[in-house]
Design an enzyme around this catalytic site. Structure first.
Site, PDB file in Angstrom:
ATOM      1  CG  ASP A 156      32.345  42.921   0.122  1.00 44.34           C
ATOM      2  OD1 ASP A 156      33.421  42.550  -0.383  1.00 44.34           O
ATOM      3  OD2 ASP A 156      31.245  42.653  -0.372  1.00 44.34           O
ATOM      4  CB  ALA A 157      37.933  46.094   1.631  1.00 44.85           C
ATOM      5  CE  LYS A 158      33.769  41.821  -3.997  1.00 41.67           C
ATOM      6  NZ  LYS A 158      32.838  42.511  -3.076  1.00 41.67           N
ATOM      7  NE  ARG A 159      41.120  48.311   0.179  1.00 39.41           N
ATOM      8  CZ  ARG A 159      40.048  48.994  -0.198  1.00 39.41           C
ATOM      9  NH1 ARG A 159      39.320  48.559  -1.216  1.00 39.41           N
ATOM     10  NH2 ARG A 159      39.699  50.103   0.415  1.00 39.41           N
TER      11      ARG A 159
END
Length: 269
Positions: free
Chosen positions: A89-92
């Site tokens: 869950d990095a939301k890049r």
């Protein structure tokens, strides 16, 4: 090379459709009486091989600098060694060569932080995520693009209506769906998913989406299995409820975490 969608479908049929978050909030570390590494090790022991996916929240590791990333790398490695699909869950989200670098970091074969899938933010334009879509398709990986999120501020952006008469969130979902049909035609489940909050009231036909739908908000945020079924309009095989705090509150005892995890999984069937 088998696609991520195929792997995910096989694992969910063998285990369940839960996506469990590893969210080492500071208050949970205090409640459990452990440090970041111990917390992560307990979660690996409790959840590896037990659910469809495990989702480490990258921000809590990043907050610890180099040590945190080292622990995250260990955690990812242990989960994948156990045959568990890992969703970072990095939301890049970025443009050009920077997006390509983010893609290699999380989806590159042999990368230190290599995972099976990563969350992405499309709000620089879905097209800006092309390096991630291309690398994911090439390497048998997955992505989960933010569609409609449950935070109160989201509606001011995601609820805006485009010139085509649909909300921006629906436009994002439609574009990702089109990419699934392009890259994974004929497969039961596309490898490009979307994130759609289970508490969201937006009337989007998410049940017709051809990839996996990650549904945060079940449990601590108040959404129920009935909400998931309503949103998916009966197409629940593609729904992957994400549960974190409601489950992690039962730690640090591994047996208790596993018992609650199994109970939550049973409620989905």
């Amino acid at each position: 090379m088998d696609s991520f969608g195929k792997h995910l479908m096989e694992v969910s049929q063998r285990t369940n459709r839960l996506c469990v978050g590893i969210d080492p909030h500071p208050y949970l570390l205090e409640e459990w009486g452990v440090d970041l590494r111990e917390f992560s090790q307990i979660c690996v022991e409790a959840f590896a091989g037990r659910v469809a996916m495990v989702k480490p929240q990258v921000a809590f590791y990043e907050a610890e600098g180099a040590r945190g990333f080292s622990i995250l790398e260990e955690t990812i490695g242990r989960l994948r060694e156990a045959g568990t699909l890992v969703l970072a869950d990095a939301k890049r989200g970025d443009i050009g060569s920077t997006m390509a670098a983010y893609s290699r970091a999380w989806l590159g074969q042999g990368a230190p932080l290599e995972v099976d899938a990563v969350t992405l933010s499309p709000y620089l334009g879905v097209g800006s995520l092309t390096p991630a879509f291309d690398l994911a398709a090439e390497n048998g990986k997955g992505v989960f693009v933010l569609g409609a999120t449950s935070n109160p501020e989201a509606s001011t952006v995601q609820g805006c209506v485009t010139s085509d008469g649909v909300t921006l969130a629906e436009d994002v979902i439609g574009r990702v769906d089109a990419l699934n049909k392009k890259h994974f035609a004929g497969e039961d489940l596309g490898s490009f998913g979307v994130v759609f909050g289970a508490t969201v009231t937006l009337d989007a036909n998410i049940g017709a989406f051809t990839g996996p739908v990650l549904l945060p908000g079940v449990g601590a945020q108040g959404a129920t299995v009935e909400d998931v079924n309503r949103l998916m309009r009966g197409n629940v095989d593609r729904a992957f409820p994400n549960i974190s705090r409601a489950l992690l509150s039962h730690g640090p005892n591994v047996a208790e975490l596993q018992k609650e995890c199994d109970s939550l999984a049973g409620s989905l069937s």
